[in-house]
Motif scaffolding. Structure first.
Motif, mmCIF file in Angstrom:
data_model
loop_
_atom_site.group_PDB
_atom_site.id
_atom_site.type_symbol
_atom_site.label_atom_id
_atom_site.label_comp_id
_atom_site.label_asym_id
_atom_site.label_seq_id
_atom_site.Cartn_x
_atom_site.Cartn_y
_atom_site.Cartn_z
ATOM 1 N N ASP A 53 37.881 35.918 33.600
ATOM 2 C CA ASP A 53 37.113 34.688 33.825
ATOM 3 C C ASP A 53 37.324 34.175 35.244
ATOM 4 O O ASP A 53 36.392 33.673 35.868
ATOM 5 C CB ASP A 53 37.546 33.609 32.822
ATOM 6 C CG ASP A 53 37.265 34.006 31.384
ATOM 7 O OD1 ASP A 53 36.168 34.539 31.121
ATOM 8 O OD2 ASP A 53 38.135 33.787 30.524
ATOM 9 N N ILE A 54 38.558 34.288 35.722
ATOM 10 C CA ILE A 54 38.887 33.842 37.075
ATOM 11 C C ILE A 54 39.587 34.997 37.782
ATOM 12 O O ILE A 54 40.667 35.430 37.368
ATOM 13 C CB ILE A 54 39.789 32.596 37.060
ATOM 14 C CG1 ILE A 54 39.147 31.465 36.252
ATOM 15 C CG2 ILE A 54 40.074 32.125 38.486
ATOM 16 C CD1 ILE A 54 40.022 30.226 36.119
ATOM 17 N N LEU A 55 38.973 35.496 38.832
ATOM 18 C CA LEU A 55 39.491 36.663 39.555
ATOM 19 C C LEU A 55 39.874 36.266 40.972
ATOM 20 O O LEU A 55 39.079 35.674 41.704
ATOM 21 C CB LEU A 55 38.416 37.757 39.606
ATOM 22 C CG LEU A 55 38.606 38.886 40.630
ATOM 23 C CD1 LEU A 55 39.751 39.792 40.214
ATOM 24 C CD2 LEU A 55 37.318 39.695 40.793
ATOM 25 N N LEU A 56 41.087 36.610 41.374
ATOM 26 C CA LEU A 56 41.498 36.505 42.777
ATOM 27 C C LEU A 56 41.377 37.891 43.379
ATOM 28 O O LEU A 56 41.967 38.850 42.887
ATOM 29 C CB LEU A 56 42.938 36.002 42.890
ATOM 30 C CG LEU A 56 43.534 35.973 44.311
ATOM 31 C CD1 LEU A 56 42.739 35.060 45.235
ATOM 32 C CD2 LEU A 56 44.998 35.549 44.275
ATOM 33 N N TYR A 57 40.606 37.987 44.472
ATOM 34 C CA TYR A 57 40.336 39.287 45.080
ATOM 35 C C TYR A 57 40.654 39.240 46.563
ATOM 36 O O TYR A 57 40.337 38.267 47.245
ATOM 37 C CB TYR A 57 38.868 39.658 44.890
ATOM 38 C CG TYR A 57 38.472 40.974 45.534
ATOM 39 C CD1 TYR A 57 38.789 42.188 44.935
ATOM 40 C CD2 TYR A 57 37.783 40.996 46.748
ATOM 41 C CE1 TYR A 57 38.432 43.403 45.519
ATOM 42 C CE2 TYR A 57 37.414 42.203 47.338
ATOM 43 C CZ TYR A 57 37.751 43.400 46.722
ATOM 44 O OH TYR A 57 37.414 44.587 47.307
ATOM 45 N N GLY A 58 41.267 40.307 47.048
ATOM 46 C CA GLY A 58 41.475 40.421 48.493
ATOM 47 C C GLY A 58 42.928 40.524 48.876
ATOM 48 O O GLY A 58 43.657 41.386 48.408
ATOM 49 N N GLY A 59 43.348 39.625 49.724
ATOM 50 C CA GLY A 59 44.684 39.691 50.309
ATOM 51 C C GLY A 59 44.551 39.999 51.784
ATOM 52 O O GLY A 59 44.594 39.119 52.634
ATOM 53 N N PHE A 245 44.342 39.496 39.341
ATOM 54 C CA PHE A 245 44.341 39.658 40.799
ATOM 55 C C PHE A 245 44.102 41.128 41.113
ATOM 56 O O PHE A 245 44.748 42.011 40.546
ATOM 57 C CB PHE A 245 45.673 39.209 41.394
ATOM 58 C CG PHE A 245 45.868 39.627 42.837
ATOM 59 C CD1 PHE A 245 45.013 39.171 43.834
ATOM 60 C CD2 PHE A 245 46.897 40.488 43.200
ATOM 61 C CE1 PHE A 245 45.177 39.560 45.155
ATOM 62 C CE2 PHE A 245 47.086 40.875 44.522
ATOM 63 C CZ PHE A 245 46.214 40.405 45.508
ATOM 64 N N ILE A 246 43.152 41.394 42.005
ATOM 65 C CA ILE A 246 42.880 42.755 42.461
ATOM 66 C C ILE A 246 42.991 42.765 43.978
ATOM 67 O O ILE A 246 42.190 42.124 44.668
ATOM 68 C CB ILE A 246 41.488 43.231 42.015
ATOM 69 C CG1 ILE A 246 41.434 43.307 40.486
ATOM 70 C CG2 ILE A 246 41.166 44.595 42.634
ATOM 71 C CD1 ILE A 246 40.084 43.704 39.939
ATOM 72 N N PRO A 247 44.000 43.449 44.514
ATOM 73 C CA PRO A 247 44.170 43.473 45.977
ATOM 74 C C PRO A 247 43.196 44.437 46.634
ATOM 75 O O PRO A 247 42.780 45.433 46.031
ATOM 76 C CB PRO A 247 45.616 43.936 46.142
ATOM 77 C CG PRO A 247 45.865 44.794 44.935
ATOM 78 C CD PRO A 247 45.061 44.184 43.812
#
Length: 523
Positions: A53-59, A245-247
């Motif tokens: 539902d809530i994705l943190l992507y990047g880094g 979280f997907i880096p």
């Protein structure tokens, strides 16, 4: 050559399919290719397909964060909103949206910044500068929200706006994507807290990249729960939302990885270099004013450990922080000659049911008649200690953190409120590169250990130093510094272990242990 082989293999498989199966594949491929956005292989595809539902992507910089958000909105959503902290920062996002949506609708710029697509879908871009600017979008339901450079937003802005994430359209998925580099200011530290299972090395139950975890927000605080479903707190029922979280790094972006952009990132000053090139969310964080051991001192000790490498060194002491059946971990570690510490052995307390098991592990790992000790605070270590003494005929010291201390700081100015304060402060003095007692300690290269050693805080009570208790640390960060405590125990036992080395094996019960005689606390 490998690509050609893979292509031939694929062609061979397709050739063996029936006409109906081939037609079905052609239809699926045609559907995917007709979408406005096709993600890059790797993290960007994984992120687009994620069920969170809530994705943190990047880094790291260059991982395709902006493209993911615009592409996701264009491919899958009916009412989408993508925001930056300042409206003047929207140019790059809007330009990319023109590339993939140019023939699919009409874009109104100016204050509206709104795509109206021919099929009735909408994608809006906006800036949320002031803390309350999110209110301008309140009440407008969105099935997609993208926060570009999320670390620049305030936590309240993000979670307040998420309150309007909903849709009445049948089958429409609702989701949030936070695209962000590591935060460069204190305002963005909330990202580490809200995605602690992936980013906080102190989190007690770490998650793998892309793994779904569930959380509820109660009174403005995030509570991690066991899984999807409803949870009752007081008189209110909360529905859990999934997060992950997907880096992604520059190497994951085929359009940028071979350009001059890498050289640009490599030329940045630290900590910005580590943040943008490596995606290091912890780089650049400043120490707390009352932090017991400065972060830089621990990093120097870990660098010495990396350079020293592993070789046969005489074991001086072995110690254990005890856990039996609880949330904490059983941690065993050893100190060797040259002030070299071994990698710590960490076992979930849930998997340890018997004190005899702990004593057996200690005997198994022991070398060179090394000194043995356990944390005896609260009595948890009494079982393993008793078994070592009575069944293995081996002396084992019990360390009671609340015991009195007669020691003083290296300069003689301050005393210690208890043994815990003495042990932590003496380790600090041994790590201090300019304090006159730099012991060139070599600590294992362990991110969790670094976090734990730099977590406790101190204060003066009269002329005595008091270190934050384990319980207070657990309340503040959610976990116990078990690894760090073992390092402190080992360093504290080093003088006693030196006596063993000189005099031979300690007679069982013949020399007093720390728990039995406070006079032995100072040498």
């Amino acid at each position: 050559m490998e690509a050609a082989i893979d292509l031939k293999a694929l062609e061979s498989v397709i050739a063996q399919l029936s006409d109906d199966d081939r037609k079905q594949i052609e239809e699926l491929v045609s559907t995917e290719l007709s979408k406005p956005f096709i993600p890059n292989p790797g993290p960007q595809t994984e992120a687009l397909l994620s069920k969170a539902d809530i994705l943190l992507y990047g880094g790291a910089a260059g991982g395709g964060k902006t493209a993911l958000m615009v592409g996701c909105a264009a491919n899958e959503h009916s009412r989408a909103l993508i925001v930056r902290r300042e409206a003047v920062q929207l140019d790059g996002i809007i330009n990319f949206s023109r590339e993939i949506l140019g023939d699919l609708g009409r874009f109104a710029g100016g204050n509206e910044n709104l795509w109206k697509l021919k099929d009735g879908r909408q994608l809006k871009f906006a800036g949320i500068n002031q803390p309350d600017d999110w209110r301008k979008h309140a009440g407008n339901a969105r099935d997609f929200m993208g926060f570009d450079e999320a670390g620049e937003f305030l936590r309240e802005q993000v979670f307040s706006l998420i309150g309007w994430l909903r849709s009445t359209k049948e089958g429409q998925r609702c989701r949030v994507i936070l695209g962000s580099n590591p935060p460069r200011g204190g305002e963005g530290d909330w990202l580490i807290e809200e995605f602690a299972p992936w980013l906080d090395p102190l989190f007690s139950n770490p998650a793998k990249d892309g793994e779904l975890r569930w959380a509820i927000r109660v009174g403005g605080e995030t509570e991690w729960v066991e899984g999807e479903g409803e949870y009752k707190r007081d008189d209110e029922t909360y529905t859990a939302m999934s997060r992950t979280f997907i880096p992604a790094r520059l190497d994951d972006n085929p359009y940028l990885k071979d350009t001059n952009y890498r050289a640009v990132l490599q030329g940045l000053p630290e900590p910005l270099r580590s943040q943008l090139l490596k995606g290091d969310f912890l780089a650049g964080r400043t120490d707390h004013e009352w932090q017991v051991i400065p972060t830089e001192w621990v990093k120097r000790a870990q660098e010495r450990w990396r350079k020293a490498g592993e070789r046969r060194r005489r074991m001086i002491a072995l110690s254990a922080d005890i856990a039996l059946g609880g949330q904490d971990n059983l941690v065993l570690g050893s100190l060797h000659e040259d002030n070299w510490f071994s990698q710590l052995k960490v076992i979930s307390g849930k998997n340890v049911k018997d004190p005899i098991e702990i004593s057996s592990l200690m005997m198994k790992d022991r070398r060179d008649d090394a000194d043995l000790s356990v944390d005896l605070t609260g009595g948890w270590g009494s079982g393993p200690r008793s078994h070592l003494i009575n069944h293995h005929n081996t002396d084992c010291a019990g360390i009671v953190y609340s015991a009195a201390s007669g020691a003083r700081t290296y300069d003689g100015k301050f005393g210690f409120r208890n043994l815990r304060a003495e042990m932590w402060w003496k380790l600090r003095e041994a790590l201090d590169p300019e304090g006159g007692q730099d012991e060139k300690i070599m600590l294992p290269d362990d991110a969790r250990l670094l976090a734990e050693l730099t977590t406790p805080r101190w204060k003066l009570v009269g002329t005595d130093i008091l270190i934050e208790s384990k319980d207070d640390i657990r309340k503040r960060v959610g976990s116990s510094p078990d690894r760090a405590d073992v390092i402190c125990q080992l360093w504290h036992r080093k003088p006693y272990a030196a006596l063993i080395a000189l005099a031979g094996k300690a007679p069982v019960g013949g020399w007093q242990s720390v728990a039995e005689d406070d006079e032995i606390l100072t040498w």
